[in-house]
Design an enzyme around this catalytic site. Sequence first.
Site, PDB file in Angstrom:
ATOM      1  N   SER A 238       0.746  -1.309  -0.119  1.00  0.00           N
ATOM      2  CA  SER A 238      -0.176   0.058  -0.023  1.00  0.00           C
ATOM      3  C   SER A 238       0.942   1.279  -0.146  1.00  0.00           C
ATOM      4  O   SER A 238       1.967   1.149  -0.870  1.00  0.00           O
ATOM      5  CB  SER A 238      -0.852  -0.007   1.247  1.00  0.00           C
ATOM      6  OG  SER A 238      -2.016   0.983   1.122  1.00  0.00           O
TER       7      SER A 238
ATOM      8  N   ASP B 132      -9.108  -4.883  -5.638  1.00  0.00           N
ATOM      9  CA  ASP B 132      -8.689  -3.978  -4.857  1.00  0.00           C
ATOM     10  C   ASP B 132      -9.547  -2.618  -5.423  1.00  0.00           C
ATOM     11  O   ASP B 132      -9.005  -1.880  -6.342  1.00  0.00           O
ATOM     12  CB  ASP B 132      -7.165  -3.725  -4.993  1.00  0.00           C
ATOM     13  CG  ASP B 132      -6.621  -2.800  -3.923  1.00  0.00           C
ATOM     14  OD1 ASP B 132      -7.455  -2.170  -3.204  1.00  0.00           O
ATOM     15  OD2 ASP B 132      -5.481  -2.836  -3.745  1.00  0.00           O
TER      16      ASP B 132
ATOM     17  N   HIS C 144      -6.924  -5.960  -1.382  1.00  0.00           N
ATOM     18  CA  HIS C 144      -5.722  -5.408  -1.224  1.00  0.00           C
ATOM     19  C   HIS C 144      -4.632  -5.890  -0.466  1.00  0.00           C
ATOM     20  O   HIS C 144      -3.805  -5.349   0.178  1.00  0.00           O
ATOM     21  CB  HIS C 144      -6.239  -4.290  -0.262  1.00  0.00           C
ATOM     22  CG  HIS C 144      -5.312  -3.020   0.162  1.00  0.00           C
ATOM     23  ND1 HIS C 144      -4.776  -2.075  -1.179  1.00  0.00           N
ATOM     24  CD2 HIS C 144      -4.760  -2.420   1.268  1.00  0.00           C
ATOM     25  CE1 HIS C 144      -3.967  -1.291  -0.689  1.00  0.00           C
ATOM     26  NE2 HIS C 144      -4.151  -1.215   0.947  1.00  0.00           N
TER      27      HIS C 144
END
Length: 287
Positions: free
Chosen positions: A97, A234, A263
């Site tokens: 991320s 995602d 994710h």
Amino acid sequence: MSGRDSGTIRCGRFTLQYAIEGEGRPVLVIGSALYYPRLFSQNLRRHLRMVFMDHRGFAPGNDCTDAGEYTLEKLTGDIEQVRRDLGLGKVVILGHSGHAFMALDYARRYPQHVSHVVMLNVAPDYSAAGHAAAERYLAESVCPERKAALAANMARLPAAMEAAPEKAFVTYCLLTGPKSWYDWTFDAAPLWDGIETNMTMFNHVWGEVFRDIDITVGLDALDRPVFLGLGRYDYLVPPPWCWEAVRERFRDLTIRVFERSSHAPCFEEPAAFDAELLGWLDSRPAV
């Protein structure tokens, strides 16, 4: 498989936790030394020496509200201090991320200490245009149950964040679960158990630094291979096609989109993720 080693390292006014698990080539994982060990498989630890470290936003007891302490340069400098203090030598640098931006920045600043770069579930930036693309990607997807669950959670979000502002980042992550898990009913609360966050850091870094970041600066000088892992479902970050604008700027970029992930492919499809990552590492000899 070797045992677990853990401790803390002082970086300026911040105490950063670390945990080391597994054996093999060292992989330095940026983020939370508590959260990220919960995402990666035990199988991966049979092949890689996983070194998990906090950044300042996850440092326990951190009450610093000076945004100047959370520049990308300082966060990257902490990574180098942890690598050096632990005597890791050359590492695979991994960020998931927003932490992927930190991993890439570290590789550009300290290429002599990096063999490979792994970036997971991130877009080229977190700009308003990118987030609009993510919203459109979700809106055009046919998943009414997911959308209904997300709408119900978003209605709860303001009150939940107001009730515990110091936990706003974790609250947001939990209530946006329908955006960030292939199984939109998954309860991620145990993954966040016991983790502290500093909201000044997250508001500044995610809200400003990553919004304005230009990852192409200095990219032409980066000669380390880069693995980019993404999730088909995602919706938390801008969609995979956003990478088309910059992918040719990388010298050696491998992109893999995991079909039953959102994710966190390393958690949601561990067997497929492990096979792709380990196969890629074997195919790209260390520089």
